[in-house]
Design an enzyme around this catalytic site. Structure first.
Site, mmCIF file in Angstrom:
data_model
loop_
_atom_site.group_PDB
_atom_site.id
_atom_site.type_symbol
_atom_site.label_atom_id
_atom_site.label_comp_id
_atom_site.label_asym_id
_atom_site.label_seq_id
_atom_site.Cartn_x
_atom_site.Cartn_y
_atom_site.Cartn_z
ATOM 1 C CG ASP A 169 -15.098 3.389 12.650
ATOM 2 O OD1 ASP A 169 -15.522 2.243 12.446
ATOM 3 O OD2 ASP A 169 -14.011 3.620 13.219
ATOM 4 C CB CYS A 229 -0.520 -2.679 -0.449
ATOM 5 S SG CYS A 229 -1.603 -3.847 -1.322
ATOM 6 C CB CYS A 249 -3.051 -4.765 10.911
ATOM 7 S SG CYS A 249 -3.087 -3.105 10.221
ATOM 8 C CB CYS A 276 0.882 1.307 10.091
ATOM 9 S SG CYS A 276 2.121 0.848 8.865
ATOM 10 C CB CYS A 279 -0.601 -0.844 2.917
ATOM 11 S SG CYS A 279 -1.999 -0.241 3.884
ATOM 12 C CB CYS A 283 -0.965 2.613 -2.884
ATOM 13 S SG CYS A 283 -2.239 2.414 -4.161
#
Length: 388
Positions: A169, A229, A249, A276, A279, A283
């Site tokens: 990242d 989700c 988001c 968060c 989602c 799943c």
């Protein structure tokens, strides 16, 4: 700066017979797993996915879904041509690393059952994984480098000066699409990578290197007709399957967004003060999520079990101390207080909360004061309802 190492001439004891490039890949995968990576896959820097991803990225940007993520507008040439990012690189090794330290309740959002707790995304409760990831990728590269003499007969570039560079990242790289194309999983409708044996609670990294190794194959998607989700997202940020409005988001709002958060999102944010997981928690594939073997993900400073009021009482010196080497440092102190103020507004009705909120008024600027005032109004409204 790319890292170059000349092939060593020392004798290396062979641990297997290397007759094909696939043998090399299997050896690398074994070493990657020994370093704490759950899996790895291989992809050419010239793979056709990069052109397709650039087209999708431009359509996403045209819709304004990036919010304040202005860096998404930059370095498109490097995203489209990763061979320019690391001169001499031929292959990208994509890796994933599990980060759960405790298995969550399957298909449930237990975080909602603790409205007075400050919920921090599970990946961010320990040390910052980026340094861990890059450090272990470098170790993997050095182990690969030590085997170059064994592979010089395979026509994979082992006879030339070895180049490598690890990422996590940390550069304009299509991280998730690379992992998808390299067979580490498929892209779920929430835009995160899913793995049939491990769910999605893992982080990704890449090792660019000069060896020319065959591509791995992508796997079939297995979301089917499930829309859990999409349905659970508190702010409805997943606007369509595989399409995320990042500006809505909660992970973006509580981490990347600087300044005031729109009032239309505040109640939906609930008690989430950094990121968060909803989602992912909902799943069905995460019933197979694996616990991490990497100690750096272990929660520090009770960040898996802190009340909103405890976090609210951190002074800036506390914040700097407790977030040293932590992903939480990314928000900055005032934005962290902003997030906690929203959480306190959404917490159970309490005059104590109002008193603590009031104590920080006129201290850290108008932006925070505006969120404190909102939270106090929310608390007072709930107290009035209780009285009646």
């Amino acid at each position: 700066m790319n890292i170059k190492v000349s092939p060593k001439t020392i004798d290396v004891v062979a641990t297997t017979n290397f007759t094909t490039a696939e043998d090399v890949k299997r050896w690398i995968k074994t070493k990657a797993q020994a370093l704490g990576f759950a899996d790895c896959g291989f992809l050419s820097v010239h793979h056709p996915l990069f052109t397709k991803q650039m087209q999708q990225l431009q359509r996403w940007l045209d819709k304004g879904y990036e919010g304040q993520l202005q860096f998404m507008h930059n370095n498109h040439d490097l995203r489209a041509h990763p061979e320019q990012l690391v001169q001499g690189a031929k292959t990208i090794i994509s890796v994933r690393m599990d980060y759960l330290t405790q298995a969550p309740t399957p298909r449930a959002i237990d975080d909602n059952n603790r409205p007075n707790s400050g919920i921090i995304a599970r990946y961010a409760r320990g040390r910052d994984y980026h340094k861990t990831m890059r450090g272990r990728l470098k170790q993997l590269a050095l182990q690969i480098e030590s085997m170059l003499p064994e592979w010089q007969h395979l026509a994979i570039g082992a006879e030339t000066p070895f180049i490598f560079r690890p990422f996590s990242d940390s550069a304009p790289i299509f991280e998730r699409p690379i992992a998808d194309a390299a067979g580490l999983g498929w892209t779920g409708k929430h835009t995160l990578l899913l793995n049939k044996q491990a769910g999605s609670f893992f982080v990704l990294g890449e090792l660019f290197l000069s060896l020319e190794l065959p591509d791995d194959k992508p796997i079939t998607a297995h979301c089917g007709s499930c829309s859990a989700c999409i349905d659970i997202c508190p702010t409805q940020a997943i606007v369509a399957p595989h399409e995320l409005n990042a500006a809505a988001c909660i992970s973006y709002l509580t981490i990347e967004h600087d300044g005031a958060i729109d009032t239309k999102y505040r109640r939906a944010i609930g008690n989430r003060v950094f990121g968060c997981d909803d989602c992912q928690l909902i799943c069905p594939w995460n019933r197979y999520a694996k616990l991490t073997t990497v100690e750096d993900f272990a929660p520090r400073h009770q960040l898996d079990n802190s009340s909103l009021l405890e976090l609210w009482q951190w002074q800036e010196a506390d914040f700097l101390q407790y977030t040293q080497g932590s992903p939480l440092r990314r928000t900055g102190y005032v934005n962290f207080l902003r997030n906690i103020a929203i959480g306190l507004g959404n917490a159970n009705a309490s005059t104590e909360i109002i008193a603590h909120l009031t104590s920080k008024l006129n201290v850290h600027g108008d932006m925070l004061d505006e969120h404190i005032d909102w939270a106090i109004d929310e608390q007072r409204e709930k107290l009035i309802i209780i009285k009646h």
